[in-house]
Design a protein around this motif. Structure first.
Motif, mmCIF file in Angstrom:
data_model
loop_
_atom_site.group_PDB
_atom_site.id
_atom_site.type_symbol
_atom_site.label_atom_id
_atom_site.label_comp_id
_atom_site.label_asym_id
_atom_site.label_seq_id
_atom_site.Cartn_x
_atom_site.Cartn_y
_atom_site.Cartn_z
ATOM 1 N N MET A 89 6.199 13.290 -2.156
ATOM 2 C CA MET A 89 6.965 12.286 -3.449
ATOM 3 C C MET A 89 7.774 13.023 -4.085
ATOM 4 O O MET A 89 7.655 14.119 -4.347
ATOM 5 C CB MET A 89 5.677 11.570 -4.223
ATOM 6 C CG MET A 89 5.200 10.564 -3.131
ATOM 7 S SD MET A 89 3.870 9.626 -4.270
ATOM 8 C CE MET A 89 4.191 9.761 -5.671
ATOM 9 N N GLY A 90 8.967 12.227 -4.446
ATOM 10 C CA GLY A 90 10.118 12.866 -5.366
ATOM 11 C C GLY A 90 10.467 11.793 -6.279
ATOM 12 O O GLY A 90 10.282 10.544 -6.038
ATOM 13 N N GLN A 91 11.380 11.963 -7.061
ATOM 14 C CA GLN A 91 12.174 11.037 -8.018
ATOM 15 C C GLN A 91 13.664 11.503 -8.058
ATOM 16 O O GLN A 91 14.098 12.751 -8.401
ATOM 17 C CB GLN A 91 11.470 11.048 -9.248
ATOM 18 C CG GLN A 91 12.294 9.917 -10.244
ATOM 19 C CD GLN A 91 11.208 9.669 -11.264
ATOM 20 O OE1 GLN A 91 10.091 9.636 -11.381
ATOM 21 N NE2 GLN A 91 12.252 9.306 -12.524
ATOM 22 N N THR A 92 14.424 10.579 -7.953
ATOM 23 C CA THR A 92 15.870 10.984 -7.833
ATOM 24 C C THR A 92 16.168 11.343 -9.306
ATOM 25 O O THR A 92 16.051 10.740 -10.251
ATOM 26 C CB THR A 92 16.715 9.815 -7.696
ATOM 27 O OG1 THR A 92 16.424 8.429 -8.234
ATOM 28 C CG2 THR A 92 16.529 9.369 -6.165
ATOM 29 N N ALA A 113 16.937 13.171 -4.719
ATOM 30 C CA ALA A 113 15.429 14.021 -4.746
ATOM 31 C C ALA A 113 15.694 15.055 -3.607
ATOM 32 O O ALA A 113 16.042 14.573 -2.358
ATOM 33 C CB ALA A 113 14.431 13.078 -4.545
ATOM 34 N N GLU A 160 12.433 17.606 -9.452
ATOM 35 C CA GLU A 160 12.751 16.176 -9.298
ATOM 36 C C GLU A 160 14.466 15.868 -9.637
ATOM 37 O O GLU A 160 14.706 15.882 -10.761
ATOM 38 C CB GLU A 160 11.874 15.344 -9.871
ATOM 39 C CG GLU A 160 10.580 15.248 -9.086
ATOM 40 C CD GLU A 160 9.574 14.354 -9.845
ATOM 41 O OE1 GLU A 160 10.006 13.701 -10.921
ATOM 42 O OE2 GLU A 160 8.439 14.336 -9.274
ATOM 43 N N THR A 220 3.279 16.916 -5.941
ATOM 44 C CA THR A 220 2.462 15.576 -5.830
ATOM 45 C C THR A 220 2.214 15.177 -4.334
ATOM 46 O O THR A 220 1.751 14.355 -4.116
ATOM 47 C CB THR A 220 3.492 14.680 -6.348
ATOM 48 O OG1 THR A 220 4.530 14.450 -5.828
ATOM 49 C CG2 THR A 220 3.653 14.858 -7.945
ATOM 50 N N LYS A 271 9.892 2.910 -5.285
ATOM 51 C CA LYS A 271 9.863 1.975 -6.434
ATOM 52 C C LYS A 271 11.254 2.373 -6.857
ATOM 53 O O LYS A 271 11.587 3.525 -7.281
ATOM 54 C CB LYS A 271 8.825 2.389 -7.433
ATOM 55 C CG LYS A 271 8.831 1.337 -8.787
ATOM 56 C CD LYS A 271 7.823 1.565 -9.802
ATOM 57 C CE LYS A 271 7.873 0.727 -10.688
ATOM 58 N NZ LYS A 271 6.553 0.911 -11.813
ATOM 59 N N GLN A 310 9.849 8.722 -1.054
ATOM 60 C CA GLN A 310 8.814 9.731 -0.152
ATOM 61 C C GLN A 310 9.234 10.071 0.973
ATOM 62 O O GLN A 310 10.313 9.216 1.600
ATOM 63 C CB GLN A 310 7.656 8.347 -0.133
ATOM 64 C CG GLN A 310 6.394 9.121 0.605
ATOM 65 C CD GLN A 310 5.450 7.940 0.517
ATOM 66 O OE1 GLN A 310 5.577 6.863 0.593
ATOM 67 N NE2 GLN A 310 3.949 8.572 0.268
ATOM 68 N N LEU A 312 -0.899 7.872 -4.767
ATOM 69 C CA LEU A 312 0.377 8.867 -5.419
ATOM 70 C C LEU A 312 0.577 9.948 -4.219
ATOM 71 O O LEU A 312 1.217 10.954 -4.815
ATOM 72 C CB LEU A 312 -0.434 9.538 -6.579
ATOM 73 C CG LEU A 312 -0.667 8.627 -7.938
ATOM 74 C CD1 LEU A 312 -1.570 9.209 -9.025
ATOM 75 C CD2 LEU A 312 0.760 7.809 -8.508
ATOM 76 N N GLY A 313 0.375 9.596 -3.205
ATOM 77 C CA GLY A 313 1.049 10.786 -2.202
ATOM 78 C C GLY A 313 0.091 11.435 -1.489
ATOM 79 O O GLY A 313 0.223 12.683 -1.044
ATOM 80 N N LYS A 372 11.662 6.342 -7.314
ATOM 81 C CA LYS A 372 10.693 7.051 -6.588
ATOM 82 C C LYS A 372 10.866 7.044 -5.028
ATOM 83 O O LYS A 372 10.718 5.798 -4.554
ATOM 84 C CB LYS A 372 9.264 6.557 -7.113
ATOM 85 C CG LYS A 372 9.202 6.738 -8.558
ATOM 86 C CD LYS A 372 7.631 6.541 -8.966
ATOM 87 C CE LYS A 372 7.635 6.805 -10.667
ATOM 88 N NZ LYS A 372 6.874 6.787 -11.137
#
Length: 139
Positions: free
Chosen positions: A82-85, A91, A44, A33, A106, A73, A19-20, A71
């Motif tokens: 880590m981030g999410q758009t 992100a 995020e 994270t 992902k 990185q 997870l990062g 997701k």
């Protein structure tokens, strides 16, 4: 009992790494994270960021529309964040100037992932990935 405890510890460490890279940040922000003493993703995908230091954008390869929920990185040789758009397909990372590699971890189910890596630096602070819809790429 000792074996169960050992298995539990190993599983926790493996999950943390997946997870990062785990760890804590200098700011003490529990929402971070990544394993970064210098950086953490902004909210995020928040498009209200006025001066993000690094941005990873993800868009549809056919029509360039933003893809939320990807997701991503941002990594150096020693740490990953880590981030999410968000809805804007981006992100944001508040990171110190350095050389980074951007990755898509992902993609949403309707898109194919990519193993492409993009390089960012103090001069180049935005990476843009173009994803193909699942089953439509001509690779």
């Amino acid at each position: 009992m000792k074996n169960k405890f050992t298995v539990l510890i190993v599983m926790c460490l493996a999950i943390t790494l997946l997870l990062g890279c785990g760890g804590s940040s200098k700011s003490g922000n529990s929402n971070n994270t990544g394993n970064s003493a210098q950086a953490q993703p902004k909210a995020e995908g928040a498009s209200t960021t006025t001066d993000p230091k690094y941005v990873i954008q993800v868009q549809d390869a056919d029509d360039a529309t933003p893809i939320p929920g990807v997701k991503v990185q941002l990594c150096t040789d020693t740490q990953c964040m880590m981030g999410q758009t968000g809805d804007d397909g981006a992100a944001y990372f508040d990171a110190e100037p350095a050389d980074y590699t951007a990755h898509v971890l992902k993609a949403p189910a309707e898109y194919e992932g990519t193993s492409e890596e993009l390089t960012l630096s103090a001069d180049v602070r935005t990476a843009t990935f173009a994803l193909h819809k699942a089953g439509t790429s001509s690779r």
